[in-house]
Design a protein around this motif. Structure first.
Motif, PDB file in Angstrom:
ATOM      1  N   LEU A 548       0.848  -1.190   0.000  1.00  0.00           N
ATOM      2  CA  LEU A 548       0.000   0.000   0.000  1.00  0.00           C
ATOM      3  C   LEU A 548       0.884   1.241   0.000  1.00  0.00           C
ATOM      4  N   THR A 549       0.497   2.236  -0.783  1.00  0.00           N
ATOM      5  CA  THR A 549       1.254   3.485  -0.863  1.00  0.00           C
ATOM      6  C   THR A 549       0.730   4.470   0.173  1.00  0.00           C
ATOM      7  N   TYR A 550       1.653   5.089   0.887  1.00  0.00           N
ATOM      8  CA  TYR A 550       1.262   6.084   1.891  1.00  0.00           C
ATOM      9  C   TYR A 550       1.044   7.436   1.223  1.00  0.00           C
ATOM     10  N   HIS A 551      -0.127   8.046   1.474  1.00  0.00           N
ATOM     11  CA  HIS A 551      -0.459   9.387   0.989  1.00  0.00           C
ATOM     12  C   HIS A 551      -0.550  10.311   2.199  1.00  0.00           C
ATOM     13  N   LYS A 552       0.409  11.215   2.303  1.00  0.00           N
ATOM     14  CA  LYS A 552       0.510  12.055   3.500  1.00  0.00           C
ATOM     15  C   LYS A 552      -0.644  13.050   3.615  1.00  0.00           C
ATOM     16  N   TYR A 553      -1.076  13.608   2.473  1.00  0.00           N
ATOM     17  CA  TYR A 553      -2.116  14.643   2.513  1.00  0.00           C
ATOM     18  C   TYR A 553      -3.394  14.121   3.170  1.00  0.00           C
ATOM     19  N   SER A 554      -3.807  12.893   2.800  1.00  0.00           N
ATOM     20  CA  SER A 554      -5.022  12.315   3.387  1.00  0.00           C
ATOM     21  C   SER A 554      -4.711  11.406   4.566  1.00  0.00           C
ATOM     22  N   ASP A 555      -3.404  11.173   4.820  1.00  0.00           N
ATOM     23  CA  ASP A 555      -2.929  10.340   5.921  1.00  0.00           C
ATOM     24  C   ASP A 555      -3.569   8.945   5.897  1.00  0.00           C
ATOM     25  N   HIS A 556      -3.475   8.298   4.744  1.00  0.00           N
ATOM     26  CA  HIS A 556      -3.950   6.918   4.666  1.00  0.00           C
ATOM     27  C   HIS A 556      -3.090   6.120   3.692  1.00  0.00           C
ATOM     28  N   LEU A 557      -3.274   4.810   3.728  1.00  0.00           N
ATOM     29  CA  LEU A 557      -2.585   3.904   2.821  1.00  0.00           C
ATOM     30  C   LEU A 557      -3.551   3.513   1.707  1.00  0.00           C
ATOM     31  N   ARG A 558      -3.080   3.561   0.473  1.00  0.00           N
ATOM     32  CA  ARG A 558      -3.970   3.294  -0.671  1.00  0.00           C
ATOM     33  C   ARG A 558      -3.312   2.304  -1.632  1.00  0.00           C
ATOM     34  N   CYS A 559      -4.151   1.397  -2.163  1.00  0.00           N
ATOM     35  CA  CYS A 559      -3.697   0.501  -3.233  1.00  0.00           C
ATOM     36  C   CYS A 559      -3.941   1.191  -4.573  1.00  0.00           C
ATOM     37  N   HIS A 560      -2.921   1.297  -5.397  1.00  0.00           N
ATOM     38  CA  HIS A 560      -3.054   1.953  -6.693  1.00  0.00           C
ATOM     39  C   HIS A 560      -3.608   1.026  -7.771  1.00  0.00           C
ATOM     40  N   TYR A 561      -3.940  -0.210  -7.394  1.00  0.00           N
ATOM     41  CA  TYR A 561      -4.527  -1.158  -8.355  1.00  0.00           C
ATOM     42  C   TYR A 561      -6.033  -1.296  -8.166  1.00  0.00           C
TER      43      TYR A 561
END
Length: 826
Positions: A548-561
C-alpha cells in the motif's frame, strides 16, 4: 406488450441485429409486417434478449433468409435514419476479428452511453392485491413496498432501496413475487434527452411591427421592473439569435414574476428552445504564425510523399514546431470540404494544444473527451454525422461517424495511452488509425519526437514515409543534459534526501534567475511502502499482492490497483514495534521535502491526486504559465504536450526506476519519457538544462540520451528484440487467466497452454505468474504467444485461442475462469 412473442420461420423478412453485449455473433429477429418499411441498415431497434431484458440493437443487415432457429420479433423502431455508417460497421468487424472480441463489445465501446439503451426493471402492484386481506401476511418491509405502490403506479429498483434504506432488497422482492403481491416488467429507457432552455420573444403585434413597441412600454408604465425587463430584452434581442430568460433576469435584476406579468399582458411569449450542450468557441479567432523554412520544407515533403504513401512518420525533435505543420495540413483539408481527425493520447493532459487549435479554427473544431457527460457525447456524435470539419479527441474518437474523413493526425504516436487495456476491445488507436486509412481512403500523419519501434520498423521496411525535423523552431539549441551520479554522491554523503547537490544547486540558480523548473518522478503518493524495521512487516493490500502506498495529505494507505484504503497503523501489527519506516519516494514526498531545501520557492504537484476536479488541471497549468508556481513536481503527466516559456531546468529524479522496470519495452519507454520531459526545458528564448539523477550512469539508454543518438538506441534495441523474438519482429498475443482460487487458475492455465503448444510449440511461453500475481482478489496466470508475422498463422492462432477458451469453459471446474486475450500487448 409481450416481449417473448415468437413467430413462425415463414416470416418474409428478418433483421440481423448487433447487441451491445458480449455474445458470439449478432442475433436474428423477425420483422413484423407493420415495421418492414421502417427497418433498414444502421438504425436502432428495440428487441428482447434473454428472459425479459430489453436492448437497443443496431440493424446490421436485412435478409429474407430465415435462421435455423425460432426467432423473436422486433418490438419497435427507435430511429428514422441510420446512426452509424457502412465504414463504421466494417471497422467494428475488423476490430472484433483482429482484437479477438465480439462485435457487441466493439459496439459497446464505440457508442455513447446515451445511444445504448437497456431496459430497467419496474415493479407494479398485482391486480388482485387486497390491502385488508393480504396486508396482514406481509412483513413490515414488504408492507412498506406494497403501500408505496398503492400511492404510485410503479417503482424502480432504486426507489425500493431508498424506501427500505438498504442495499440488498432482492429477498424482499422475491418474497412479494412469491406471494403474488407484485409483478415485474421491463421498460426501455431513453438515456439521451435534448437540452431545452426557456426563451423569450415578442408576441403579436410587436413581433411583426417594431413601431408598436412603444405601446408595450405604455402597458407597463406603472412598473419600473417590467420596463427594465423590456429594455434588457430589446438589448439582447438585437445581438442574439434568441434571448434566454435567465439572461434577462441577470441584466435587469428581476425574478420570474416580472416576466410572467409581461406574458399575461401579451407582450412577451415564454417558449422552450432546444440548444446544444457543446460549448461553442466564443473568443476571437486568430491568424496562424508564419511558417519557418523548416516547417515549410516538412509540409512540402509530406505532400510529396503522400503521392506514394498513405502513412507518414513526422519525426521532429521536441520544440521543432510539429503542431504548426499539423495546422497547415488541417487548413488545406477543410478548405476542400474534408473532415480531419486529430488524435491526442489524453485530452485532459493536453489542454494547451486544444486551446491553441480552438483559437485558430474556432467553431470548426469539436473536442471529444472523457469528461463530457452522456448527453454531450450524443450531440458530438450527431455533429460528426453532420460533417463537423475537425474532430479532436483521445482514442475513442476513432469510433465517431465520419462522413468525409480524409486526414488523420496521430500526435505523440508512441504514447502507451493510445492502447486500450480494459475492457475489450483492447485496441491500439494508432494501429486502428492505420487500418482506417485503407477503409476511408485517408492520409495519416504519425507525429512524435520519440518514435515507437513498431512505427520505425515500418519506415525502414518502406511501408511508411519519413519526414524529419531535426532542429528546434527559431534555431534554438537543444537543452544541455547533465548527469548527476547518485552512487558517487551517496558515497561522499553529499546527497540531501533524494536530491543530488548538482540538482539542488541548479534549482537554486534557476530561481535566482527568475526561471521555473519541472521535476519528474514517475510515482505518485508520498512513499510506496510502510515497513517495520524490527520484523520486516510491510503494509499490503487485502485484495492485491502489492504494498500500500502512503499518501501524506489524506494520511492513509492506498492501493493503486484496486483503490483499497487503510489507516496508517500506530504500531506494527506483527510485533507491536511503534517505529515504522517509510521506504521509497513519490511526487508527494518530493514536494514536501523540496519545501525544506527551497523554502522561498512556490512548489506545486501534478499527478492524478491533484487534478481530479474538472478544472483542477487547467487551473494548475494556468498558474504555472502565469508564473505563480516556481517548481512543478509531477508524474509522466508533465511529459505530455506542455509548452512553457520560462522553464530553465528539468530534473529527472530516478532514471534507474524507469530503466529497471520488468518489461521488454522498459528501455524504449525510459528513453521516450526522459527525452520527452527533457524537451520541456528552454523551449522559447534560451537553452535549457536537464539534470538526470541515476545510480547506474553507464547504462546504454542514458548514454544515448546524453549524446542525443536515436540511431544508436534504435540499432541496439532492434537487435535485442530480434534476438529474443519480441515485437516488432513477432506478432504477440498475451492471454491472461483469472480466478479467485490459485489452484484453479493454475490448472486452467496449464490446460490452456498445453492445447496451444500442441499446435504452436515453441511459439508459446508459459503459463507463469505475472509480477503482481493477485489483483482485485483474482489470481492471475499469463501465457504469451510469439508468432511469426504471417496473416494465415495469426488467423489460425486466434481460432485456436477461441476454440480452447470454449473447451475450457465446458470443462468441469473451469467454467468461472475469466480469460482475457490481448493482441499486440503494449
Amino acid at each position: 406488450m409481450n416481449t417473448e412473442l415468437f413467430i413462425k420461420e415463414t416470416a418474409e423478412k428478418f433483421a440481423i441485429v448487433i447487441l451491445p453485449i458480449a455474445v458470439n455473433k449478432p442475433y436474428t429477429y423477425a420483422i413484423p409486417s407493420e415495421l418492414i418499411h421502417k427497418v433498414k441498415f444502421g438504425i436502432r431497434v428495440e428487441v428482447s434478449f434473454g428472459k425479459n431484458k430489453l436492448y437497443a440493437g443496431i440493424i446490421k443487415e436485412v435478409t429474407e433468409t430465415p435462421p435455423p432457429h425460432k426467432t423473436k420479433t422486433i418490438i419497435s423502431v427507435i430511429d428514422e435514419s441510420p446512426i452509424i455508417t457502412k465504414e463504421q460497421l466494417r471497422l467494428w468487424e475488423w476490430m472484433s476479428k483482429y482484437y479477438c472480441c465480439t462485435l457487441g463489445e466493439v459496439m459497446n465501446a464505440s457508442m455513447p452511453s446515451g445511444l445504448k439503451l437497456a431496459s430497467e426493471t419496474r415493479i407494479v402492484l398485482g391486480p388482485f392485491y387486497n390491502e385488508d386481506l393480504d396486508g396482514q401476511s406481509l412483513t413490515d418491509q414488504e408492507f412498506m413496498i406494497a403501500e408505496a405502490l398503492t400511492l404510485q403506479n410503479e417503482l424502480r429498483i432504486g426507489d425500493v432501496k431508498k424506501i427500505l434504506n438498504k442495499k440488498t432488497i432482492y429477498p424482499v422482492i422475491k418474497s412479494l413475487l412469491d406471494k403474488k403481491v407484485i409483478y415485474l416488467f421491463e421498460e426501455l429507457l431513453e438515456k439521451y434527452k435534448p437540452k431545452n432552455i426557456s426563451c423569450l420573444r415578442w408576441q403579436e403585434p410587436y413581433a411583426s411591427s417594431s413601431e408598436r413597441i412603444e405601446e408595450a412600454f405604455e402597458l407597463c408604465k406603472r412598473s419600473q421592473k417590467q420596463q427594465e425587463a423590456l429594455l434588457a430584452f430589446i438589448q439582447l434581442n438585437k445581438k442574439q439569435e434568441f434571448v434566454r430568460r435567465q439572461d434577462v433576469y441577470k441584466i435587469a435584476q428581476i425574478d420570474s414574476s416580472v416576466i410572467h406579468a409581461l406574458a399575461k399582458k401579451n407582450i412577451l411569449d415564454i417558449y422552450k428552445r432546444e440548444v446544444s450542450r457543446l460549448d461553442g468557441y466564443s473568443e476571437e479567432v486568430t491568424d496562424v504564425s508564419p511558417l519557418s523554412p523548416l516547417q515549410s520544407q516538412a509540409i512540402g515533403q509530406i505532400k510529396e510523399q503522400f503521392s506514394e504513401q498513405e502513412i507518414i512518420l513526422l519525426h521532429g525533435v521536441t520544440g521543432s514546431g510539429k503542431t504548426r505543420v499539423y495546422i497547415e495540413l488541417i487548413k488545406e483539408a477543410i478548405e476542400k470540404g474534408e473532415q480531419v481527425l486529430y488524435l491526442l493520447p489524453e485530452i485532459a493532459l493536453t489542454t494547451q494544444i486544444v486551446h491553441r487549435l480552438q483559437k485558430i479554427f474556432g467553431e470548426d473544431i469539436a473536442v471529444y473527451h472523457s469528461r463530457m457527460n452522456n448527453n454531450e457525447r450524443v450531440e458530438l456524435w450527431k455533429s460528426a454525422t453532420e460533417g463537423k470539419p475537425i474532430l479532436l479527441g483521445a482514442r475513442s474518437s476513432l469510433f465517431l461517424p465520419f462522413t468525409n474523413l480524409k486526414l488523420i493526425i496521430v500526435d505523440e504516436e508512441h504514447d502507451p495511452s493510445f492502447k486500450q487495456n480494459d475492457p475489450a476491445p483492447r485496441y491500439n488507436a494508432r494501429d486502428t488509425a492505420v487500418f482506417m486509412s485503407h477503409l476511408y481512403g485517408t492520409k495519416v500523419v504519425l507525429g512524435t519526437a520519440t518514435p515507437s519501434l513498431e512505427t520505425y520498423r515500418n519506415v525502414l521496411a518502406g511501408k511508411y514515409g519519413l519526414v524529419e525535423m531535426k532542429e528546434r523552431f527559431g534555431g534554438l539549441e537543444m537543452p544541455e543534459i547533465v548527469l548527476a551520479d547518485m552512487k558517487e554522491e551517496s558515497k561522499k554523503r553529499e546527497m540531501q534526501s533524494h536530491f543530488t547537490s548538482t540538482l539542488l544547486g541548479e534549482l537554486k540558480a534557476a530561481l535566482e534567475r527568475g526561471e521555473q523548473a519541472i521535476l519528474f518522478q514517475n510515482r505518485r503518493g508520498y512513499s510506496p511502502t510502510v515497513i517495520c524495521k524490527t520484523c520486516g512487516w510491510k503494509s499490503e493490500c487485502a485484495h492485491c499482492d502489492v504494498s500500500l502506498t502512503y499518501h501524506k495529505y489524506s494520511d492513509h494507505l492506498r492501493c493503486h490497483y484496486c483503490g483499497y484504503l487503510n489507516q496508517v497503523p500506530d504500531s506494527c501489527p506483527a510485533c507491536a514495534n511503534t517505529h515504522l519506516d517509510l521506504k521509497g519516494f513519490g511526487t508527494e514526498k518530493i514536494e514536501d521535502e523540496l519545501k525544506i531545501y527551497l523554502p522561498q520557492a512556490k512548489i506545486a504537484r501534478m499527478d492524478w491526486d491533484t487534478v481530479r476536479g474538472k478544472h483542477a488541471l487547467s487551473q494548475l497549468i494556468n498558474d504555472f504559465e502565469e508564473r505563480r508556481i516556481d517548481i512543478l513536481v509531477g508524474t509522466q503527466m508533465v511529459t505530455k504536450g506542455l509548452d512553457f516559456d520560462n522553464v530553465g531546468i528539468v530534473g529527472i529524479l530516478s532514471a534507474d526506476h524507469l530503466i529497471g522496470f520488468p518489461d521488454f519495452r522498459a528501455s524504449e519507454r525510459a528513453y521516450q519519457l526522459m527525452l520527452q520531459v527533457s524537451g520541456r526545458a528552454g523551449r522559447k528564448y534560451k537553452q535549457g538544462k536537464v539534470i538526470i539523477q541515476a545510480y547506474n550512469i553507464h547504462h546504454p539508454v542514458i548514454k544515448d540520451i546524453m549524446t542525443d543518438d536515436f540511431r544508436s538506441f534504435l540499432k541496439r534495441e532492434m537487435t535485442e528484440r530480434r534476438d529474443f523474438h519480441y515485437a516488432p519482429f513477432k506478432r504477440m498475443i498475451k492471454i491472461t487467466l483469472k480466478h479467485k482460487k490459485r489452484t484453479t487458475v493454475q490448472q486452467a492455465a496449464e490446460y490452456f497452454a498445453n492445447e496451444l503448444k500442441m499446435r504452436f510449440n515453441h511459439q508459446v511461453i508459459g503459463p507463469a505468474e505475472p509480477g503482481i500475481p493477485r489483483v482485485r482478489s483474482f489470481y492471475l496466470q499469463d501465457i504469451m504467444m510469439k508468432l511469426d508475422k504471417n496473416a494465415e498463422n495469426l488467423k489460425r492462432a486466434k481460432q485456436l485461442i477461441k476454440h480452447t477458451q470454449d473447451q475450457l469453459h465446458k470443462t468441469k471446474g473451469f467454467s468461472t475462469v475469466r480469460i482475457i486475450t490481448d493482441v499486440d500487448p503494449y
